[in-house]
Design a protein around this motif. Structure first.
Motif, PDB file in Angstrom:
ATOM      1  N   ALA A   1      31.509 106.728  44.568  1.00 58.61           N
ATOM      2  CA  ALA A   1      31.262 105.777  43.488  1.00 58.61           C
ATOM      3  C   ALA A   1      29.844 105.917  42.972  1.00 58.61           C
ATOM      4  O   ALA A   1      28.986 106.490  43.613  1.00 58.61           O
ATOM      5  CB  ALA A   1      31.495 104.356  44.016  1.00 58.61           C
ATOM      6  N   PRO A   2      29.558 105.378  41.790  1.00 56.91           N
ATOM      7  CA  PRO A   2      28.185 105.378  41.295  1.00 56.91           C
ATOM      8  C   PRO A   2      27.269 104.632  42.242  1.00 56.91           C
ATOM      9  O   PRO A   2      27.696 103.810  43.037  1.00 56.91           O
ATOM     10  CB  PRO A   2      28.313 104.666  39.942  1.00 56.91           C
ATOM     11  N   GLN A   3      25.990 104.875  42.148  1.00 59.40           N
ATOM     12  CA  GLN A   3      25.017 104.268  43.044  1.00 59.40           C
ATOM     13  C   GLN A   3      24.875 102.779  42.739  1.00 59.40           C
ATOM     14  O   GLN A   3      24.374 102.387  41.712  1.00 59.40           O
ATOM     15  CB  GLN A   3      23.671 104.965  42.887  1.00 59.40           C
ATOM     16  N   THR A   4      25.341 101.952  43.656  1.00 62.25           N
ATOM     17  CA  THR A   4      25.177 100.509  43.503  1.00 62.25           C
ATOM     18  C   THR A   4      24.734  99.849  44.799  1.00 62.25           C
ATOM     19  O   THR A   4      24.120  98.787  44.776  1.00 62.25           O
ATOM     20  CB  THR A   4      26.505  99.848  43.060  1.00 62.25           C
ATOM     21  N   ALA A   5      25.039 100.482  45.957  1.00 66.14           N
ATOM     22  CA  ALA A   5      24.719  99.877  47.239  1.00 66.14           C
ATOM     23  C   ALA A   5      23.219  99.882  47.484  1.00 66.14           C
ATOM     24  O   ALA A   5      22.503 100.778  47.075  1.00 66.14           O
ATOM     25  CB  ALA A   5      25.442 100.624  48.356  1.00 66.14           C
ATOM     26  N   GLY A   6      22.738  98.836  48.201  1.00 71.85           N
ATOM     27  CA  GLY A   6      21.333  98.772  48.536  1.00 71.85           C
ATOM     28  C   GLY A   6      20.546  97.986  47.510  1.00 71.85           C
ATOM     29  O   GLY A   6      21.086  97.288  46.667  1.00 71.85           O
TER      30      GLY A   6
ATOM     31  N   ARG B   1      18.232 102.842  48.128  1.00 70.27           N
ATOM     32  CA  ARG B   1      19.686 102.891  48.132  1.00 70.27           C
ATOM     33  C   ARG B   1      20.157 104.138  48.870  1.00 70.27           C
ATOM     34  O   ARG B   1      19.425 105.125  48.957  1.00 70.27           O
ATOM     35  CB  ARG B   1      20.234 102.919  46.700  1.00 70.27           C
ATOM     36  N   ARG B   2      21.383 104.116  49.350  1.00 72.28           N
ATOM     37  CA  ARG B   2      21.967 105.315  49.952  1.00 72.28           C
ATOM     38  C   ARG B   2      22.186 106.351  48.850  1.00 72.28           C
ATOM     39  O   ARG B   2      22.750 106.050  47.805  1.00 72.28           O
ATOM     40  CB  ARG B   2      23.287 105.000  50.639  1.00 72.28           C
ATOM     41  N   MET B   3      21.757 107.570  49.111  1.00 74.53           N
ATOM     42  CA  MET B   3      21.866 108.617  48.105  1.00 74.53           C
ATOM     43  C   MET B   3      23.203 109.334  48.236  1.00 74.53           C
ATOM     44  O   MET B   3      23.285 110.524  48.571  1.00 74.53           O
ATOM     45  CB  MET B   3      20.709 109.611  48.238  1.00 74.53           C
ATOM     46  N   VAL B   4      24.282 108.607  47.953  1.00 80.01           N
ATOM     47  CA  VAL B   4      25.604 109.224  47.958  1.00 80.01           C
ATOM     48  C   VAL B   4      25.842 109.883  46.601  1.00 80.01           C
ATOM     49  O   VAL B   4      25.196 109.554  45.604  1.00 80.01           O
ATOM     50  CB  VAL B   4      26.706 108.181  48.249  1.00 80.01           C
ATOM     51  N   ALA B   5      26.776 110.835  46.577  1.00 81.38           N
ATOM     52  CA  ALA B   5      27.026 111.596  45.352  1.00 81.38           C
ATOM     53  C   ALA B   5      27.599 110.698  44.264  1.00 81.38           C
ATOM     54  O   ALA B   5      28.467 109.862  44.522  1.00 81.38           O
ATOM     55  CB  ALA B   5      27.995 112.742  45.641  1.00 81.38           C
ATOM     56  N   ARG B   6      27.163 110.900  43.051  1.00 80.25           N
ATOM     57  CA  ARG B   6      27.695 110.166  41.916  1.00 80.25           C
ATOM     58  C   ARG B   6      29.026 110.783  41.496  1.00 80.25           C
ATOM     59  O   ARG B   6      29.334 111.931  41.821  1.00 80.25           O
ATOM     60  CB  ARG B   6      26.713 110.177  40.762  1.00 80.25           C
ATOM     61  N   VAL B   7      29.796 110.024  40.758  1.00 85.67           N
ATOM     62  CA  VAL B   7      31.116 110.478  40.318  1.00 85.67           C
ATOM     63  C   VAL B   7      30.959 111.487  39.186  1.00 85.67           C
ATOM     64  O   VAL B   7      30.236 111.242  38.217  1.00 85.67           O
ATOM     65  CB  VAL B   7      31.966 109.276  39.852  1.00 85.67           C
TER      66      VAL B   7
ATOM     67  N   THR C   1      19.631 108.071  42.291  1.00 84.57           N
ATOM     68  CA  THR C   1      19.761 106.705  42.811  1.00 84.57           C
ATOM     69  C   THR C   1      18.904 105.708  42.036  1.00 84.57           C
ATOM     70  O   THR C   1      19.136 104.503  42.109  1.00 84.57           O
ATOM     71  CB  THR C   1      19.317 106.661  44.287  1.00 84.57           C
ATOM     72  N   ASP C   2      17.861 106.219  41.369  1.00 86.42           N
ATOM     73  CA  ASP C   2      16.934 105.391  40.589  1.00 86.42           C
ATOM     74  C   ASP C   2      16.338 104.267  41.427  1.00 86.42           C
ATOM     75  O   ASP C   2      16.087 103.168  40.938  1.00 86.42           O
ATOM     76  CB  ASP C   2      17.635 104.808  39.357  1.00 86.42           C
ATOM     77  N   ASP C   3      16.075 104.546  42.715  1.00 92.12           N
ATOM     78  CA  ASP C   3      15.356 103.570  43.523  1.00 92.12           C
ATOM     79  C   ASP C   3      13.885 103.988  43.627  1.00 92.12           C
ATOM     80  O   ASP C   3      13.466 104.993  43.043  1.00 92.12           O
ATOM     81  CB  ASP C   3      15.998 103.411  44.905  1.00 92.12           C
ATOM     82  N   ILE C   4      13.103 103.244  44.363  1.00 91.89           N
ATOM     83  CA  ILE C   4      11.668 103.500  44.423  1.00 91.89           C
ATOM     84  C   ILE C   4      11.339 104.878  45.019  1.00 91.89           C
ATOM     85  O   ILE C   4      10.537 105.625  44.434  1.00 91.89           O
ATOM     86  CB  ILE C   4      10.943 102.385  45.203  1.00 91.89           C
TER      87      ILE C   4
ATOM     88  N   LEU D   1       9.148 110.342  44.178  1.00 84.04           N
ATOM     89  CA  LEU D   1       9.261 111.790  44.327  1.00 84.04           C
ATOM     90  C   LEU D   1       9.331 112.476  42.960  1.00 84.04           C
ATOM     91  O   LEU D   1       8.838 113.593  42.792  1.00 84.04           O
ATOM     92  CB  LEU D   1      10.490 112.137  45.168  1.00 84.04           C
ATOM     93  N   THR D   2       9.931 111.804  41.993  1.00 81.38           N
ATOM     94  CA  THR D   2       9.955 112.357  40.638  1.00 81.38           C
ATOM     95  C   THR D   2       8.560 112.351  40.035  1.00 81.38           C
ATOM     96  O   THR D   2       8.165 113.300  39.339  1.00 81.38           O
ATOM     97  CB  THR D   2      10.918 111.547  39.755  1.00 81.38           C
ATOM     98  N   VAL D   3       7.793 111.304  40.309  1.00 84.21           N
ATOM     99  CA  VAL D   3       6.409 111.254  39.839  1.00 84.21           C
ATOM    100  C   VAL D   3       5.588 112.395  40.459  1.00 84.21           C
ATOM    101  O   VAL D   3       4.734 112.996  39.791  1.00 84.21           O
ATOM    102  CB  VAL D   3       5.781 109.885  40.164  1.00 84.21           C
ATOM    103  N   VAL D   4       5.848 112.704  41.732  1.00 79.27           N
ATOM    104  CA  VAL D   4       5.175 113.848  42.360  1.00 79.27           C
ATOM    105  C   VAL D   4       5.493 115.131  41.608  1.00 79.27           C
ATOM    106  O   VAL D   4       4.613 115.971  41.348  1.00 79.27           O
ATOM    107  CB  VAL D   4       5.595 113.972  43.838  1.00 79.27           C
TER     108      VAL D   4
END
Length: 393
Positions: free
Chosen positions: A3-8, A13-19, A88-91, A96-99
């Motif tokens: 499923a899309p990232q919603t948990a956490g 959030r858990r980095m599970v694969a997106r649909v 996941t668009d979490d912190i 890491l993207t900013v790095v």
């Protein structure tokens, strides 16, 4: 299917694969910001390439440009493909993207030294910083996605090993650096092919097509900015608008035609498998590099027309016609390969590429190139779009 990232929480959030067929999937604000920061490296590389060409250093300039642009393209593409599957668009993801953005800015600071002096120290360190951040992302994905853990671990291990090679490349003797560079580049290209053999990541076809399209727009826009700067610099001297009018008209026609040609196809419908997507992604090295070089080539022709260039007339013309022909050829072959069969406009595209290259020897090469590109749009894109409008009606 995941499923899309919603948990956490927004913190983690858990980095599970997106649909892979997620509805309404579009580029995020972070991805757009990433692209805008990356275009700084594109702009610096294009400017340094222009200076090398204007100084008459064609061989070393083209080689340096190809090597530097590989690093820009590959780092951008790897982030894009990863984000399509694991955003996941979490912190932690944002940090890491900013790095990686920081690494891109370091790369941009080192492009001039790489092209003009052959010093790849700064750009290599910036590149390695970006790639090591991707190692952290893949390790995080491996922890949260058991189904694709082996694939994620292969990505992390492969990237880490190759980055060690890039750092070692800095101390390789000068006459061995180019062969070593080629080996390391091939190793970078091989990592995704090796990693995806265990399990395919769930990249999103429409999202990938949109991301590549957006970056193409940005690079074409950078070409326009570079050309406008060259025109302004010429007018600030003793040149008149009449001296460069054909260059301005031809350049405008060319860039508009390149935009039209690129977006005339529905790429997302054709990105149905890993092999097709790999060819699509790898082929965009030529698309992006040629698009960025168009602005540099036009700037060289402006300098030549105002008596400030150091190339021959044919050399300056080739600096423009070759990247335009390369862009047209690359886009045509990418869509032809994605379609899986020959298409009706194949002959027209081949003739257009030949005509653009022949324009190198025309009295007004930039204007002739723009006219040929516009005629190609009229012959291939306009009839198809008119047919689509009629069908919809």
């Amino acid at each position: 299917m995941s499923a899309p990232q919603t948990a956490g929480t927004a913190w983690r959030r858990r980095m599970v694969a997106r649909v892979a067929d997620e509805k309404h999937r579009t580029a995020t604000a972070l991805e757009l910001f990433f692209d805008l920061c990356f275009v700084v490296a594109v702009a610096q590389t294009s400017a340094a390439f222009e200076e090398e060409l204007a100084a008459g250093h064609v061989g070393s300039g083209v080689l340096g440009y190809a090597l530097v642009f590989f690093a820009i393209w590959w780092a951008w593409m790897n982030f894009t493909w990863f984000a399509s599957a694991y955003d996941t668009d979490d912190i932690p993801y944002r940090l890491l993207t900013v790095v990686q953005i920081g690494g891109a800015l370091v790369m941009s600071a080192g492009t001039a030294a790489a092209l003009q002096d052959g010093d790849y120290t700064v750009i290599t360190w910036g590149y390695v910083v970006m790639r090591l951040a991707m190692v952290s992302q893949w390790l995080r994905a491996a922890r949260s996605d058991p189904e694709r853990r082996r694939s994620c671990l292969r990505y992390a291990a492969g990237i880490l090993v190759v980055q060690t090679g890039w750092l070692a490349h800095l101390v390789v003797p000068g006459d061995l650096r180019l062969p070593a560079h080629a080996v390391l580049a091939l190793a970078e290209l091989a990592v995704p092919v090796w990693a995806e053999r265990t399990a395919n990541t769930t990249w999103h076809p429409r999202h990938i097509a949109e991301r590549f399209g957006l970056f193409t727009l940005i690079v074409l826009g950078e070409s326009i900015t570079a050309a406008a700067g060259a025109v302004r610099a010429a007018l600030d001297t003793d040149a008149t608008f009449g001296d460069i009018a054909t260059l301005v008209l031809g350049g405008t026609l060319t860039v508009c035609a390149l935009w039209w040609l690129y977006f005339a196809q529905n790429a997302s419908r054709r990105l149905g498998g890993f092999t097709t997507a790999t060819l699509w992604g790898y082929g965009h090295y030529a698309v992006f590099a040629c698009a960025a070089a168009v602005g540099a080539g036009l700037a060289v022709n402006v300098a030549q027309a105002t008596g400030h260039g150091h190339l021959t007339a044919y050399g300056a013309a080739a600096a423009y016609t070759v990247p335009v022909a390369g862009f047209v050829l690359s886009v045509w072959l990418l869509h032809r390969t994605a379609a899986g069969h020959p298409t009706a406009p194949d002959v027209v595209h081949a003739l257009a590429v030949a005509a653009i290259l022949a324009a190198t020897f025309a009295p007004a090469p930039v204007l002739v190139t723009g006219v040929v590109a516009a005629l190609l749009v009229a012959a291939t894109c306009v009839p198809r779009e008119r047919g689509g409008i009629r069908a919809a009606a």
